[in-house]
Motif scaffolding. Structure first.
Motif, PDB file in Angstrom:
ATOM      1  N   LYS B 213       0.821  -1.224   0.000  1.00 49.68           N
ATOM      2  CA  LYS B 213       0.000   0.000   0.000  1.00 49.68           C
ATOM      3  C   LYS B 213       0.850   1.268   0.000  1.00 49.68           C
ATOM      4  N   ASN B 214       2.155   1.133  -0.239  1.00 48.37           N
ATOM      5  CA  ASN B 214       3.043   2.277  -0.091  1.00 48.37           C
ATOM      6  C   ASN B 214       2.679   3.421  -1.028  1.00 48.37           C
ATOM      7  N   MET B 215       2.387   3.092  -2.302  1.00 48.83           N
ATOM      8  CA  MET B 215       2.072   4.166  -3.258  1.00 48.83           C
ATOM      9  C   MET B 215       0.731   4.811  -2.920  1.00 48.83           C
ATOM     10  N   ASP B 216      -0.201   3.998  -2.383  1.00 52.34           N
ATOM     11  CA  ASP B 216      -1.476   4.583  -1.951  1.00 52.34           C
ATOM     12  C   ASP B 216      -1.240   5.628  -0.872  1.00 52.34           C
ATOM     13  N   LEU B 217      -0.270   5.345  -0.006  1.00 50.17           N
ATOM     14  CA  LEU B 217       0.077   6.309   1.041  1.00 50.17           C
ATOM     15  C   LEU B 217       0.678   7.572   0.425  1.00 50.17           C
ATOM     16  N   VAL B 218       1.618   7.345  -0.498  1.00 53.40           N
ATOM     17  CA  VAL B 218       2.319   8.481  -1.098  1.00 53.40           C
ATOM     18  C   VAL B 218       1.339   9.361  -1.882  1.00 53.40           C
ATOM     19  N   MET B 219       0.376   8.709  -2.553  1.00 53.01           N
ATOM     20  CA  MET B 219      -0.600   9.472  -3.352  1.00 53.01           C
ATOM     21  C   MET B 219      -1.783   9.929  -2.504  1.00 53.01           C
ATOM     22  N   GLN B 220      -1.718   9.609  -1.227  1.00 54.51           N
ATOM     23  CA  GLN B 220      -2.770   9.978  -0.277  1.00 54.51           C
ATOM     24  C   GLN B 220      -4.126   9.365  -0.625  1.00 54.51           C
ATOM     25  N   ASN B 221      -4.113   8.189  -1.226  1.00 58.54           N
ATOM     26  CA  ASN B 221      -5.359   7.464  -1.466  1.00 58.54           C
ATOM     27  C   ASN B 221      -5.890   6.867  -0.176  1.00 58.54           C
ATOM     28  N   ILE B 222      -4.968   6.549   0.738  1.00 59.27           N
ATOM     29  CA  ILE B 222      -5.398   6.019   2.036  1.00 59.27           C
ATOM     30  C   ILE B 222      -4.749   6.816   3.166  1.00 59.27           C
ATOM     31  N   GLU B 223      -5.361   6.728   4.297  1.00 58.81           N
ATOM     32  CA  GLU B 223      -4.835   7.400   5.484  1.00 58.81           C
ATOM     33  C   GLU B 223      -3.781   6.505   6.137  1.00 58.81           C
ATOM     34  N   PRO B 224      -2.723   7.085   6.697  1.00 55.86           N
ATOM     35  CA  PRO B 224      -1.755   6.253   7.418  1.00 55.86           C
ATOM     36  C   PRO B 224      -2.416   5.388   8.476  1.00 55.86           C
ATOM     37  N   SER B 225      -3.447   5.917   9.130  1.00 52.71           N
ATOM     38  CA  SER B 225      -4.056   5.163  10.236  1.00 52.71           C
ATOM     39  C   SER B 225      -4.681   3.858   9.745  1.00 52.71           C
ATOM     40  N   SER B 226      -5.014   3.784   8.459  1.00 51.42           N
ATOM     41  CA  SER B 226      -5.623   2.549   7.967  1.00 51.42           C
ATOM     42  C   SER B 226      -4.640   1.380   8.020  1.00 51.42           C
ATOM     43  N   LEU B 227      -3.334   1.691   8.141  1.00 43.88           N
ATOM     44  CA  LEU B 227      -2.341   0.604   8.212  1.00 43.88           C
ATOM     45  C   LEU B 227      -1.975   0.227   9.638  1.00 43.88           C
ATOM     46  N   PHE B 228      -2.529   0.936  10.608  1.00 44.38           N
ATOM     47  CA  PHE B 228      -2.177   0.653  11.997  1.00 44.38           C
ATOM     48  C   PHE B 228      -2.436  -0.807  12.396  1.00 44.38           C
ATOM     49  N   PRO B 229      -3.587  -1.395  11.999  1.00 40.12           N
ATOM     50  CA  PRO B 229      -3.794  -2.806  12.365  1.00 40.12           C
ATOM     51  C   PRO B 229      -2.689  -3.712  11.811  1.00 40.12           C
ATOM     52  N   ALA B 230      -2.321  -3.494  10.550  1.00 43.26           N
ATOM     53  CA  ALA B 230      -1.268  -4.322   9.943  1.00 43.26           C
ATOM     54  C   ALA B 230       0.062  -4.126  10.669  1.00 43.26           C
ATOM     55  N   ILE B 231       0.318  -2.883  11.066  1.00 44.65           N
ATOM     56  CA  ILE B 231       1.565  -2.609  11.798  1.00 44.65           C
ATOM     57  C   ILE B 231       1.562  -3.365  13.124  1.00 44.65           C
ATOM     58  N   GLY B 232       0.417  -3.299  13.809  1.00 48.73           N
ATOM     59  CA  GLY B 232       0.309  -4.006  15.084  1.00 48.73           C
ATOM     60  C   GLY B 232       0.556  -5.494  14.914  1.00 48.73           C
ATOM     61  N   VAL B 233      -0.093  -6.090  13.918  1.00 46.69           N
ATOM     62  CA  VAL B 233       0.058  -7.526  13.674  1.00 46.69           C
ATOM     63  C   VAL B 233       1.519  -7.856  13.364  1.00 46.69           C
ATOM     64  N   THR B 234       2.151  -7.014  12.540  1.00 39.93           N
ATOM     65  CA  THR B 234       3.532  -7.287  12.128  1.00 39.93           C
ATOM     66  C   THR B 234       4.497  -7.229  13.318  1.00 39.93           C
ATOM     67  N   VAL B 235       4.338  -6.202  14.141  1.00 38.79           N
ATOM     68  CA  VAL B 235       5.223  -6.078  15.309  1.00 38.79           C
ATOM     69  C   VAL B 235       5.046  -7.291  16.219  1.00 38.79           C
ATOM     70  N   LEU B 236       3.779  -7.640  16.455  1.00 42.34           N
ATOM     71  CA  LEU B 236       3.479  -8.773  17.322  1.00 42.34           C
ATOM     72  C   LEU B 236       4.083 -10.062  16.751  1.00 42.34           C
ATOM     73  N   ALA B 237       3.860 -10.251  15.441  1.00 45.72           N
ATOM     74  CA  ALA B 237       4.360 -11.475  14.796  1.00 45.72           C
ATOM     75  C   ALA B 237       5.887 -11.548  14.897  1.00 45.72           C
ATOM     76  N   THR B 238       6.551 -10.404  14.689  1.00 44.81           N
ATOM     77  CA  THR B 238       8.014 -10.389  14.748  1.00 44.81           C
ATOM     78  C   THR B 238       8.499 -10.803  16.140  1.00 44.81           C
ATOM     79  N   VAL B 239       7.853 -10.228  17.161  1.00 41.93           N
ATOM     80  CA  VAL B 239       8.255 -10.552  18.527  1.00 41.93           C
ATOM     81  C   VAL B 239       8.027 -12.040  18.816  1.00 41.93           C
ATOM     82  N   VAL B 240       6.867 -12.547  18.402  1.00 36.50           N
ATOM     83  CA  VAL B 240       6.560 -13.957  18.643  1.00 36.50           C
ATOM     84  C   VAL B 240       7.555 -14.866  17.914  1.00 36.50           C
ATOM     85  N   LEU B 241       7.871 -14.518  16.661  1.00 38.79           N
ATOM     86  CA  LEU B 241       8.816 -15.331  15.884  1.00 38.79           C
ATOM     87  C   LEU B 241      10.189 -15.369  16.556  1.00 38.79           C
ATOM     88  N   LEU B 242      10.637 -14.219  17.026  1.00 39.09           N
ATOM     89  CA  LEU B 242      11.951 -14.165  17.673  1.00 39.09           C
ATOM     90  C   LEU B 242      11.950 -14.974  18.961  1.00 39.09           C
TER      91      LEU B 242
END
Lengths: 67, 254, 305
Positions: B213-242
């Motif tokens: 979704k990076n270009m959508d962010l750059v073109m302002q098609n989506i709000e940064p906050s719409s990626l917050f859930p994915a960010i949360g999942v990714t951080v959590l997954a990284t910690v669990v994997l480690l």
């Protein structure tokens, strides 16, 4: 030449970076004699004639295990 | 703490002496230069190769094209080279047995995993940042149009996605013997994420969104906050994997 | 005091029982030869002592502390030399010793001093190449330097000589003999002449348990037979000597092979003096007269069928 005049800000650093990669790979090929596969001649050819990809392939796949 | 620092320093020395540092920085530097250059040249080249008499009107390239190149190249070439370069960081040590002596000297196994992850993360950060800064400088220079937004946040998302893949790679190396095996597992994880992305309900939480979704962010098609859930999942997954990697590596018979 | 004690150690890989109730004790300040056939379980035992493998049952104590699997504290007393020590090929010897020293927590000053000392001891003083280009023997010697870095009370070497040529082997044995007294050395091997050269204690491992252990002199005493070998100038002379009536007793076994005669006397009262007297009586000057010591090789083959 027209292109070079207009785009030198891109092309000069690009060539320098590509050359650096090639020289690093080439010196490594010449200094070491064990490769995971392939021969010295093959790797020299690949490193010199395939920009970026050649040196990458050498460092990732071709480089001998020790060092 | 001292152990972390000692092993971290050893990893960085290894990156330097085994050309990992050089390869990654140069590749990302080259990508950084290529991105704006490709954006600038593409319309010219297209026009040149058009059959004679055919005239097409191409829109003037803008900073958006340059950033589109950045996200295309870094998510493909950039991430692939990064994963390839790091594919042996643990498995080659395990197959050669270079850790045995250090472990018998009292190096905790936890430190091996975490310090390796930290050093991988540092080099990945330096690489993506190099590419970003170079692309940014050229883009400002040739396309001073100010059309692109959310640049830093968008890069952060891609960086975080890379951080997740590195954790997958490290965990995989504690599970299988060969570096090809851990590469394969990492590849399978990416494919699974791609398949999951088909379901719109999951997309919001899918770490893959961070690299899609990076270009959508750059073109302002989506709000940064719409990626917050994915960010949360990714951080959590990284910690669990480690965490899993540490637990498994502790139990591993060497 | 025993620096290493192993009690009732059991271990198996799948259905293959590697250790079968191993009991072993290594006294401090000994050079302890740990002998066994390939695959007898020597490396497995060592790895358990180092906490690298988990035993099915049994206990191991080092300097009175119990070894636990995984990150074990007892390793601070131990220096370990693996059978084929693997180093980072991109490092130089000093850099590698520095890394090891920092992990064990030595001060920078101590690391410098010890590195100098040890590199001199193992003959790598002026070698400043990267380890990647080292020979087997050089790696083995660096391995010893690495193992001795934190002045361990116990040095464990896994087959330190088996991959080396005769010169490399001698160098390693000389180094091990040189540190005797300061450090207890346990080394596994299947080369008996190495044991004979430097060890004072020996333990023979077979089918997962000890079949023989003790000091070398004790063992030799215990297994000594009243046995002599005499070589004569002619086979007839040997035959004549063998035929004389003083030797025709059920307690005396004679074996003739050409002009050599092996005499084993089971009776304790009779000894070599009797034979010498007999020889002089018969006016025979043998070419060679030898009291036969049991060789380790004979012992080994005897206890390990």
């Amino acid at each position: 030449m027209e292109v070079l005049k207009e785009y030198w800000v891109f092309i000069v650093p690009l060539i320098i970076a590509e050359l650096a990669l090639m020289v690093a790979a080439l010196t490594h090929v010449l200094r070491h004699s064990n490769y995971r596969f392939g021969s010295r001649a093959l790797w020299i050819f690949i490193v010199v004639f395939f920009q970026i990809i050649g040196p990458l392939a050498y460092f990732i796949f071709g480089r001998g295990v020790d060092e | 703490m001292k152990h972390y620092l000692v092993f971290f320093k050893k990893e960085l020395l290894e990156y330097n002496r085994t050309y990992k540092l050089l390869i990654l920085l140069l590749v990302f530097l080259i990508l950084g230069i290529m991105n704006p250059l490709t954006a600038k040249l593409t319309p010219d080249l297209l026009a040149k190769f058009m059959p004679e008499g055919v005239s097409i009107t191409l829109p003037e390239p803008s900073s958006l094209d340059s950033w589109a190149q950045f996200y295309k190249n870094v998510t493909q070439m950039g991430l692939i080279v990064t994963i390839l370069v790091f594919s042996g960081v643990l498995s080659s040590e395990l197959s050669k047995g270079t850790l045995i002596i250090l472990l018998t000297k009292g190096l905790p196994r936890r430190v091996v995993i975490l310090a390796k992850y930290m050093s991988m993360l540092v080099l990945w950060s330096a690489s993506i940042l190099t590419s970003f800064l170079v692309t940014w400088a050229y883009t400002v220079y040739i396309f001073p149009d100010g059309k692109s937004a959310n640049l830093l946040f968008s890069m952060f998302c891609l960086w975080l996605y890379g951080a997740l893949l590195l954790a997958v790679l490290l965990l995989a190396a504690t599970l299988v013997k060969s570096s090809y095996g851990s590469l394969l597992i990492t590849g399978v994880v990416v494919v699974l994420l791609t398949i999951l992305n088909i379901a719109p309900a999951i997309q919001q939480y899918n770490p893959l969104s961070l690299a899609a979704k990076n270009m959508d962010l750059v073109m302002q098609n989506i709000e940064p906050s719409s990626l917050f859930p994915a960010i949360g999942v990714t951080v959590l997954a990284t910690v669990v994997l480690l965490f899993a990697a540490v637990v498994i590596f502790r139990k591993k018979q060497l | 005091m025993n620096i290493l004690e192993i009690r009732q150690l059991h271990m198996s890989f799948g259905s293959n029982k590697v250790l079968n109730g191993l009991d072993m004790a290594v006294p401090e300040h000994s050079i302890f030869g740990f002998v066994g056939k390939n695959g007898a379980g020597k490396t497995t035992t060592m790895k358990i002592v180092l906490g690298l493998l988990k035993a099915a049952s049994g206990s191991v104590t080092v300097c009175g502390e119990k070894v636990v699997y995984g990150d074990t504290k007892t390793n601070r007393h131990i220096g370990f030399l693996p059978d084929v020590p693997e180093f980072y090929g991109y490092m130089r010897p000093k850099e590698y010793l520095k890394l090891c020293g920092e992990i064990t927590g030595l001060s920078a000053q101590a690391i410098r001093n010890r590195s100098e000392e040890l590199l001199a001891l193992v003959g790598l003083k002026d070698v400043n190449r990267r380890i990647g280009g080292f020979s087997r023997g050089m790696k083995q010697r660096l391995g010893i330097a690495q193992a001795l870095l934190n002045e361990p009370r116990l040095l464990i070497c896994d087959e330190p000589t088996s991959a080396l040529d005769p010169i490399g082997r001698k160098q390693i044995l000389d180094i091990l003999a040189a540190i005797k007294g300061k450090t207890t050395v346990v080394f596994s091997t299947h080369i008996l002449s190495d044991v004979e050269r430097i060890c004072d204690h020996i333990a023979v491992l077979d089918q997962g348990r000890l079949v023989l252990s003790g000091t070398i002199s004790e063992i030799q005493k215990q297994y000594r037979r009243n046995s002599y070998s005499i070589r004569f100038a002619h086979p007839e002379q040997a035959a004549r000597f063998a035929a004389c009536e003083q030797l025709s007793s059920s307690a005396i076994k004679l074996e003739q092979e050409g002009n050599a005669l092996t005499i084993t006397i089971e009776e304790q009262a009779v000894d070599g003096q009797v034979l010498i007297d007999l020889l002089s009586q018969m006016q025979i000057t043998p070419e060679k007269f030898e009291a036969m010591e049991p060789t380790l090789e004979n012992l080994f083959t005897e206890v390990v069928q």
